[in-house]
Design a protein around this motif. Sequence first.
Motif, PDB file in Angstrom:
ATOM      1  N   LEU A   1      12.391  -3.694   0.743  1.00  0.00           N
ATOM      2  CA  LEU A   1      11.625  -4.369  -0.312  1.00  0.00           C
ATOM      3  C   LEU A   1      12.246  -5.731  -0.612  1.00  0.00           C
ATOM      4  CD1 LEU A   1      11.071  -1.200  -2.521  1.00  0.00           C
ATOM      5  CD2 LEU A   1       9.299  -2.438  -1.267  1.00  0.00           C
ATOM      6  N   ASP A   2      13.578  -5.799  -0.605  1.00  0.00           N
ATOM      7  CA  ASP A   2      14.263  -7.092  -0.827  1.00  0.00           C
ATOM      8  C   ASP A   2      13.876  -8.093   0.263  1.00  0.00           C
ATOM      9  OD1 ASP A   2      15.577  -6.231  -3.061  1.00  0.00           O
ATOM     10  OD2 ASP A   2      17.408  -5.628  -2.007  1.00  0.00           O
ATOM     11  N   GLU A   3      13.883  -7.611   1.488  1.00  0.00           N
ATOM     12  CA  GLU A   3      13.603  -8.495   2.629  1.00  0.00           C
ATOM     13  C   GLU A   3      12.230  -9.166   2.506  1.00  0.00           C
ATOM     14  OE1 GLU A   3      13.904  -6.345   6.364  1.00  0.00           O
ATOM     15  OE2 GLU A   3      12.745  -7.931   7.359  1.00  0.00           O
ATOM     16  N   PHE A   4      11.286  -8.459   1.887  1.00  0.00           N
ATOM     17  CA  PHE A   4       9.935  -9.013   1.761  1.00  0.00           C
ATOM     18  C   PHE A   4       9.660  -9.593   0.367  1.00  0.00           C
ATOM     19  CE2 PHE A   4       9.615  -6.640   5.610  1.00  0.00           C
ATOM     20  CZ  PHE A   4       8.735  -7.398   6.382  1.00  0.00           C
ATOM     21  N   GLY A   5      10.720  -9.790  -0.383  1.00  0.00           N
ATOM     22  CA  GLY A   5      10.553 -10.419  -1.697  1.00  0.00           C
ATOM     23  C   GLY A   5       9.801  -9.542  -2.683  1.00  0.00           C
ATOM     24  N   LEU A   6       9.921  -8.225  -2.516  1.00  0.00           N
ATOM     25  CA  LEU A   6       9.191  -7.307  -3.404  1.00  0.00           C
ATOM     26  C   LEU A   6      10.130  -6.677  -4.440  1.00  0.00           C
ATOM     27  CD1 LEU A   6       6.935  -5.669  -0.651  1.00  0.00           C
ATOM     28  CD2 LEU A   6       6.165  -7.210  -2.458  1.00  0.00           C
ATOM     29  N   GLU A   7      10.919  -7.552  -5.103  1.00  0.00           N
ATOM     30  CA  GLU A   7      11.909  -7.046  -6.071  1.00  0.00           C
ATOM     31  C   GLU A   7      11.237  -6.317  -7.232  1.00  0.00           C
ATOM     32  OE1 GLU A   7      11.963 -10.172  -4.910  1.00  0.00           O
ATOM     33  OE2 GLU A   7      13.814 -10.221  -3.721  1.00  0.00           O
ATOM     34  N   ASP A   8      10.059  -6.827  -7.656  1.00  0.00           N
ATOM     35  CA  ASP A   8       9.364  -6.177  -8.777  1.00  0.00           C
ATOM     36  C   ASP A   8       8.936  -4.756  -8.400  1.00  0.00           C
ATOM     37  OD1 ASP A   8       7.697  -7.403  -6.920  1.00  0.00           O
ATOM     38  OD2 ASP A   8       6.054  -7.683  -8.343  1.00  0.00           O
ATOM     39  N   VAL A   9       8.523  -4.604  -7.135  1.00  0.00           N
ATOM     40  CA  VAL A   9       8.129  -3.266  -6.662  1.00  0.00           C
ATOM     41  C   VAL A   9       9.367  -2.371  -6.624  1.00  0.00           C
ATOM     42  CG1 VAL A   9       7.147  -1.988  -4.716  1.00  0.00           C
ATOM     43  CG2 VAL A   9       6.221  -4.218  -5.326  1.00  0.00           C
ATOM     44  N   LYS A  10      10.471  -2.930  -6.173  1.00  0.00           N
ATOM     45  CA  LYS A  10      11.721  -2.139  -6.106  1.00  0.00           C
ATOM     46  C   LYS A  10      12.094  -1.634  -7.509  1.00  0.00           C
ATOM     47  CE  LYS A  10      16.046  -3.747  -5.501  1.00  0.00           C
ATOM     48  NZ  LYS A  10      17.224  -4.343  -4.847  1.00  0.00           N
TER      49      LYS A  10
ATOM     50  N   ARG B   1       0.845  -1.208   0.000  1.00  0.00           N
ATOM     51  CA  ARG B   1       0.000   0.000   0.000  1.00  0.00           C
ATOM     52  C   ARG B   1       0.872   1.247   0.000  1.00  0.00           C
ATOM     53  NH1 ARG B   1      -4.120  -1.977   4.607  1.00  0.00           N
ATOM     54  NH2 ARG B   1      -2.485  -1.147   5.931  1.00  0.00           N
ATOM     55  N   ARG B   2       1.894   1.201   0.848  1.00  0.00           N
ATOM     56  CA  ARG B   2       2.792   2.353   0.964  1.00  0.00           C
ATOM     57  C   ARG B   2       3.538   2.569  -0.362  1.00  0.00           C
ATOM     58  NH1 ARG B   2       3.776   6.305   5.111  1.00  0.00           N
ATOM     59  NH2 ARG B   2       5.651   7.344   4.402  1.00  0.00           N
ATOM     60  N   ALA B   3       3.927   1.474  -0.997  1.00  0.00           N
ATOM     61  CA  ALA B   3       4.667   1.573  -2.260  1.00  0.00           C
ATOM     62  C   ALA B   3       3.812   2.259  -3.330  1.00  0.00           C
ATOM     63  CB  ALA B   3       5.082   0.179  -2.722  1.00  0.00           C
ATOM     64  N   PHE B   4       2.517   1.962  -3.318  1.00  0.00           N
ATOM     65  CA  PHE B   4       1.619   2.606  -4.279  1.00  0.00           C
ATOM     66  C   PHE B   4       1.686   4.122  -4.103  1.00  0.00           C
ATOM     67  CE2 PHE B   4      -2.318   4.508  -5.582  1.00  0.00           C
ATOM     68  CZ  PHE B   4      -2.665   3.854  -6.755  1.00  0.00           C
TER      69      PHE B   4
ATOM     70  N   GLU C   1      10.180  -0.905  -9.896  1.00  0.00           N
ATOM     71  CA  GLU C   1       9.309   0.192 -10.310  1.00  0.00           C
ATOM     72  C   GLU C   1       9.611   1.482  -9.535  1.00  0.00           C
ATOM     73  OE1 GLU C   1       5.325  -1.032 -10.918  1.00  0.00           O
ATOM     74  OE2 GLU C   1       4.636   1.006 -11.305  1.00  0.00           O
ATOM     75  N   LEU C   2       9.924   1.335  -8.253  1.00  0.00           N
ATOM     76  CA  LEU C   2      10.159   2.542  -7.443  1.00  0.00           C
ATOM     77  C   LEU C   2      11.552   3.116  -7.644  1.00  0.00           C
ATOM     78  CD1 LEU C   2       8.555   1.611  -3.989  1.00  0.00           C
ATOM     79  CD2 LEU C   2       7.562   2.938  -5.846  1.00  0.00           C
ATOM     80  N   TYR C   3      12.484   2.255  -7.984  1.00  0.00           N
ATOM     81  CA  TYR C   3      13.877   2.712  -8.093  1.00  0.00           C
ATOM     82  C   TYR C   3      14.437   2.477  -9.488  1.00  0.00           C
ATOM     83  CZ  TYR C   3      13.762   3.373  -3.058  1.00  0.00           C
ATOM     84  OH  TYR C   3      13.444   3.819  -1.792  1.00  0.00           O
ATOM     85  N   LYS C   4      13.637   2.797 -10.519  1.00  0.00           N
ATOM     86  CA  LYS C   4      14.174   2.581 -11.862  1.00  0.00           C
ATOM     87  C   LYS C   4      15.011   3.767 -12.300  1.00  0.00           C
ATOM     88  CE  LYS C   4       9.497   3.424 -13.616  1.00  0.00           C
ATOM     89  NZ  LYS C   4       8.297   2.806 -14.076  1.00  0.00           N
TER      90      LYS C   4
END
Length: 375
Positions: A361-370, A300-303, A372-375
């Motif tokens: 994000l890595d710790e929670f397996g959210l590499e795809d989100v990373k 939610r926060r990433a959105f 998008e947020l850090y491209k």
Amino acid sequence: VEIVNEIGRFPTRNHKRGVFDKVTAVGSTRIRDEFRVAKNSCFNCKIQCKLVTISKKHHSIGEGPEYETVVSLGSGCLNDDLDTLIYANHLCNDLGLDTISCGSSIGFAMECHEHGLIKEDVNWSDADKIVQLVKDIAYRRGLGDLLAEGVMRAAEKIGGGADKFAMHVKGQEISGQDGRAHRSGGLTHATSVRGADHLRGLSVIDEIGYPEIGLRRYGEDKLPAALNRHSEEFKGQMVYDVEYFLSVVDSLILCKYGTMYPLCYYFPDIPDILYSLTGVDLFNDEDNLRRIGKKICLLRRAFNQREGKSRKDDTLPDRFLHEPEEEGPAKGQVVNLDVMLDDYYQLWGFDKDGLILPETLDEFGLEDVKKELYK
Ligand code: SF4
């Protein structure tokens, strides 16, 4: 209603004060004894929290009011006409209006009128005007058309300092809490991703006080600070805990009555319920459920982060930060938000600006989100 007024956290006069001198007129005892005609419930629920009420004056029957509505259409507008408050609640139900946003917008208009920013007569305590404005908001007529935009946009259009009276966070009108009298409530309002919200991270351990549960969850060394509703200490941790617990509660479609008010069920109870119902081994693991809850919150926060939201948006109206509470048990209190935000961000693995760190994000397996947020 009455208990919350006792602790000075009953938003009154567009959140200016935390005590309503007419509380008995709109209190739960009167609602039960004079207006409730039946109880309703979700399927098979024994609590049956839904009140069916009658407004004799307006010949209306319907559901409500809940606590939040007693604030927004009652004390927030200095309205002690309970019959008309109940009718305004029925109208909101029928017209598809959220009572918190609707009532708060009317309270905002009353304060703007008091300060000469709205010409039309919208006076405090005018119950008939509240009813008229509920209808006008729904049908977008006259002043109602402006208020239908919500307080943030309405204040921008009115100008002249009206934003001072617009009680919102991230554009959403504030629910019936006040961080000056209940610090963790202030942090909840400020950090909630969809704007001021009491259902995503509200800690009640320090609200009306659950000392035994506070002791069980946080240990002796955190008490009495954790239970002190006027202290910022340890509130970052409490909001963090409640937020990811309630994300699991919401995902399971459990009711907040029993998980939030009162605090009957918590993480240790959920695996038993879930595993018996599903037989899925992954759900029989409290740590795994905690991890799922945190991941939901991070998503939610990433959105919001992707949409440009950061620490600047995790804030509260000036009234809570700089205007000391004028009376009652919280007299003299303001919210020192930054201290709580720092603790809260550190626990979540955000940077000082409230942005989720790549390693979190890595710790929670959210590499795809990373990506998008850090491209
Ligand atoms: S909202 Fe919760 S407490 Fe109220 S009737 Fe439904 S399940 Fe029961």
